[in-house]
Design a protein around this motif. Structure first.
Motif, PDB file in Angstrom:
ATOM      1  N   ARG A  59     -13.200 -44.091  10.518  1.00 28.46           N
ATOM      2  CA  ARG A  59     -13.395 -44.434   9.104  1.00 28.46           C
ATOM      3  C   ARG A  59     -12.135 -45.088   8.554  1.00 28.46           C
ATOM      4  O   ARG A  59     -11.027 -44.610   8.806  1.00 28.46           O
ATOM      5  CB  ARG A  59     -13.685 -43.147   8.320  1.00 28.46           C
ATOM      6  N   ASN A  63     -11.044 -45.204   2.406  1.00 26.37           N
ATOM      7  CA  ASN A  63     -12.318 -44.741   1.855  1.00 26.37           C
ATOM      8  C   ASN A  63     -12.237 -43.221   1.671  1.00 26.37           C
ATOM      9  O   ASN A  63     -12.366 -42.475   2.633  1.00 26.37           O
ATOM     10  CB  ASN A  63     -13.471 -45.124   2.788  1.00 26.37           C
ATOM     11  N   PRO A  64     -12.007 -42.763   0.422  1.00 29.95           N
ATOM     12  CA  PRO A  64     -11.710 -41.343   0.211  1.00 29.95           C
ATOM     13  C   PRO A  64     -12.876 -40.412   0.554  1.00 29.95           C
ATOM     14  O   PRO A  64     -14.030 -40.821   0.590  1.00 29.95           O
ATOM     15  CB  PRO A  64     -11.400 -41.269  -1.288  1.00 29.95           C
ATOM     16  N   THR A 118      -7.537 -39.171  -8.344  1.00 36.27           N
ATOM     17  CA  THR A 118      -8.831 -38.506  -8.573  1.00 36.27           C
ATOM     18  C   THR A 118      -9.396 -37.997  -7.245  1.00 36.27           C
ATOM     19  O   THR A 118      -9.008 -38.466  -6.177  1.00 36.27           O
ATOM     20  CB  THR A 118      -9.850 -39.489  -9.171  1.00 36.27           C
ATOM     21  N   PRO A 143     -16.863 -36.363   4.882  1.00 35.97           N
ATOM     22  CA  PRO A 143     -17.716 -37.539   4.693  1.00 35.97           C
ATOM     23  C   PRO A 143     -19.042 -37.291   5.401  1.00 35.97           C
ATOM     24  O   PRO A 143     -19.212 -36.249   6.056  1.00 35.97           O
ATOM     25  CB  PRO A 143     -16.927 -38.638   5.410  1.00 35.97           C
ATOM     26  N   SER A 144     -19.964 -38.234   5.291  1.00 37.33           N
ATOM     27  CA  SER A 144     -21.171 -38.144   6.110  1.00 37.33           C
ATOM     28  C   SER A 144     -20.731 -38.159   7.573  1.00 37.33           C
ATOM     29  O   SER A 144     -19.742 -38.807   7.925  1.00 37.33           O
ATOM     30  CB  SER A 144     -22.095 -39.316   5.795  1.00 37.33           C
ATOM     31  N   VAL A 184     -22.747 -40.557  -6.745  1.00 36.93           N
ATOM     32  CA  VAL A 184     -21.313 -40.412  -7.050  1.00 36.93           C
ATOM     33  C   VAL A 184     -21.053 -40.967  -8.450  1.00 36.93           C
ATOM     34  O   VAL A 184     -21.357 -42.128  -8.748  1.00 36.93           O
ATOM     35  CB  VAL A 184     -20.425 -41.152  -6.018  1.00 36.93           C
ATOM     36  N   LEU A 195     -20.846 -44.774  -9.313  1.00 35.35           N
ATOM     37  CA  LEU A 195     -20.225 -45.459  -8.175  1.00 35.35           C
ATOM     38  C   LEU A 195     -21.192 -45.605  -7.001  1.00 35.35           C
ATOM     39  O   LEU A 195     -21.034 -46.481  -6.174  1.00 35.35           O
ATOM     40  CB  LEU A 195     -18.974 -44.707  -7.706  1.00 35.35           C
TER      41      LEU A 195
HETATM   42  P1  AMP Z   1     -19.473 -40.493   2.326  1.00 33.59           P
HETATM   43  O1  AMP Z   1     -19.053 -39.092   2.163  1.00 33.59           O
HETATM   44  O2  AMP Z   1     -18.910 -41.168   3.501  1.00 33.59           O
HETATM   45  O3  AMP Z   1     -20.948 -40.647   2.294  1.00 33.59           O
HETATM   46  O4  AMP Z   1     -18.908 -41.269   1.071  1.00 33.59           O
HETATM   47  C1  AMP Z   1     -18.197 -40.713   0.009  1.00 33.59           C
HETATM   48  C2  AMP Z   1     -18.250 -41.680  -1.132  1.00 33.59           C
HETATM   49  O5  AMP Z   1     -17.530 -41.158  -2.259  1.00 33.59           O
HETATM   50  C3  AMP Z   1     -17.608 -43.001  -0.776  1.00 33.59           C
HETATM   51  O6  AMP Z   1     -18.400 -44.031  -1.320  1.00 33.59           O
HETATM   52  C4  AMP Z   1     -16.255 -42.907  -1.445  1.00 33.59           C
HETATM   53  O7  AMP Z   1     -15.725 -44.164  -1.714  1.00 33.59           O
HETATM   54  C5  AMP Z   1     -16.576 -42.112  -2.693  1.00 33.59           C
HETATM   55  N1  AMP Z   1     -15.399 -41.389  -3.231  1.00 33.59           N
HETATM   56  C6  AMP Z   1     -14.854 -40.250  -2.760  1.00 33.59           C
HETATM   57  N2  AMP Z   1     -13.762 -39.915  -3.475  1.00 33.59           N
HETATM   58  C7  AMP Z   1     -13.615 -40.852  -4.418  1.00 33.59           C
HETATM   59  C8  AMP Z   1     -12.656 -41.070  -5.480  1.00 33.59           C
HETATM   60  N3  AMP Z   1     -11.635 -40.243  -5.694  1.00 33.59           N
HETATM   61  N4  AMP Z   1     -12.827 -42.157  -6.247  1.00 33.59           N
HETATM   62  C9  AMP Z   1     -13.870 -43.003  -6.037  1.00 33.59           C
HETATM   63  N5  AMP Z   1     -14.790 -42.860  -5.069  1.00 33.59           N
HETATM   64  C10 AMP Z   1     -14.676 -41.803  -4.270  1.00 33.59           C
END
Ligand code: AMP
Ligand code: MG
Length: 346
Positions: A59, A63-64, A118, A143-144, A184, A195
């Motif tokens: 990953r 990508n947080p 954040t 994450p996923s 999100v 988001l």
């Molecule tokens: P995933 O867990 O891979 O399905 O994706 C988690 C999603 O949450 C991603 O799109 C990240 O970019 C988003 N996300 C997690 N933390 C933050 C944050 N602090 N600010 C903005 N987006 C976030």
């Protein structure tokens, strides 16, 4: 790496959670079920363990990750403040498929949030997820579970295929109930911003807050993202093309394309029933809920066949329903926004 695999519905849950919690405490990682999709989790406070998640998934570092909690006590250590809108939404939708972005606490290492101030927080509603996190006694950054860029993992078979040998432990509990990830929502500013559409519908959120949120229009959610949209998402290795239009026109288009390529089709029941049996086809059921539930596993199933191209029926969004944005958002991303309007093509 030896991966220990347990089926939560068949074995002694408490014994499994104990073992899983030990792995998490020692800085390892565990794949676990949630109501949305399966997650790949580590101790959110352990920088090294979190870094390893990025490595396993390949990953991108920027990508947080979402931090998963099992109760409101845990929240206190994860965020530095809880805005008014977050309180309203948590009361209504926690536990559930909603991730709220809030100001992070100092306890959460920068690697979780890519240095942002954040953090995304979610409290999953699947009973076993809560039990697992609670036994670990630390928030779980996850994450996923899929390898980055691939469709998310929602079925035990696909999880084992993709992750056996790559992670310390896999906890299985059937197929994910919702099948797409959480919604999100950034609530760190006064006017919340969407988001990512997901398991909780935008209109429900706007209703609860009694205000219009940013980024929630149909165009915002579905407009094809430019190539600048940094990373590919939800992609099987085969090419996916979304077919829009009336069923009869989609069928005509498929008949025509069948002569050129070896094709597979994913679509709603009434379309699939009319597609010739010599075409590999998978039904998404009758509505956007079943479609979300089946989308990722259907893409993965077709990926294992010898077809050249996956045609997937899109959903025309007229009156917004709870999961339609989430479905179309994932589908269009899996197709790299490759979409054909069959009403004008045939
Ligand atoms: P995933 O867990 O891979 O399905 O994706 C988690 C999603 O949450 C991603 O799109 C990240 O970019 C988003 N996300 C997690 N933390 C933050 C944050 N602090 N600010 C903005 N987006 C976030
Ligand atoms: Mg993901």
């Amino acid at each position: 790496m030896k991966t220990t695999i347990y089926n939560l519905s068949k074995e002694d849950k408490n014994k499994i959670y104990k073992e899983a919690a030990t792995i998490i405490k020692n800085g390892g990682n565990v794949v676990f079920p949630t109501e949305t999709v399966y997650g790949l989790g580590a101790n959110a406070y352990n920088e090294k363990a979190v870094k390893n998640i990025f490595k396993v998934k390949n990953r991108p570092q920027d990508n947080p990750l979402i931090v998963h909690i099992s109760d409101f006590d845990m929240l206190k250590d994860v965020v530095s403040e809880v805005p008014k809108n977050a309180k309203i939404l948590m009361e209504k939708f926690f536990p559930g498929p909603l991730t709220l972005i809030m100001k992070k606490s100092d306890k959460i290492p920068n690697v979780v949030t890519n240095g942002l101030d954040t953090v995304g927080v979610r409290m999953p509603s699947l009973k076993s997820t809560g039990e697992f996190i609670s036994k670990c006694d630390v928030p779980i950054a996850a994450p996923s579970a899929n390898i980055s860029g691939r469709p998310s993992l929602t079925s035990p078979k696909h999880i084992v295929e993709e992750l056996d040998g790559k992670v310390n432990m896999i906890l299985l509990e059937g197929s994910s109930n919702i099948g797409v990830e959480s919604t999100v929502l950034d609530v760190s500013e006064n006017i919340p911003k969407l988001l990512r559409p997901g398991g909780i519908g935008i209109q429900k959120i706007e209703e609860a807050l009694n205000m219009k949120i940013k980024g929630s229009s149909r165009d915002d959610v579905l407009k094809p993202k430019s190539p600048g949209m940094k990373y590919a998402h939800y992609r099987p290795s085969k090419k996916v093309v979304v077919l829009m239009g009336e069923e009869k026109n989609i069928i005509k288009y498929i008949q025509k394309e069948k002569k050129n390529d070896k094709i597979g089709v994913i679509g709603f029941n009434s379309l699939i029933k009319q597609i010739d049996d010599d075409i590999i086809k998978i039904s998404l059921g009758d509505n956007e809920k079943s479609a979300c539930n089946k989308l990722f596993s259907s893409l993965r199933e077709l990926d294992t066949t010898d077809i050249d191209i996956i045609y997937a029926q899109g959903l025309e969004i007229k009156e917004t329903k709870e999961l339609d944005f989430a479905f179309m958002n994932r589908l269009l991303k899996s197709a790299n926004s490759n979409k054909i309007n069959t009403d004008t093509e045939v």
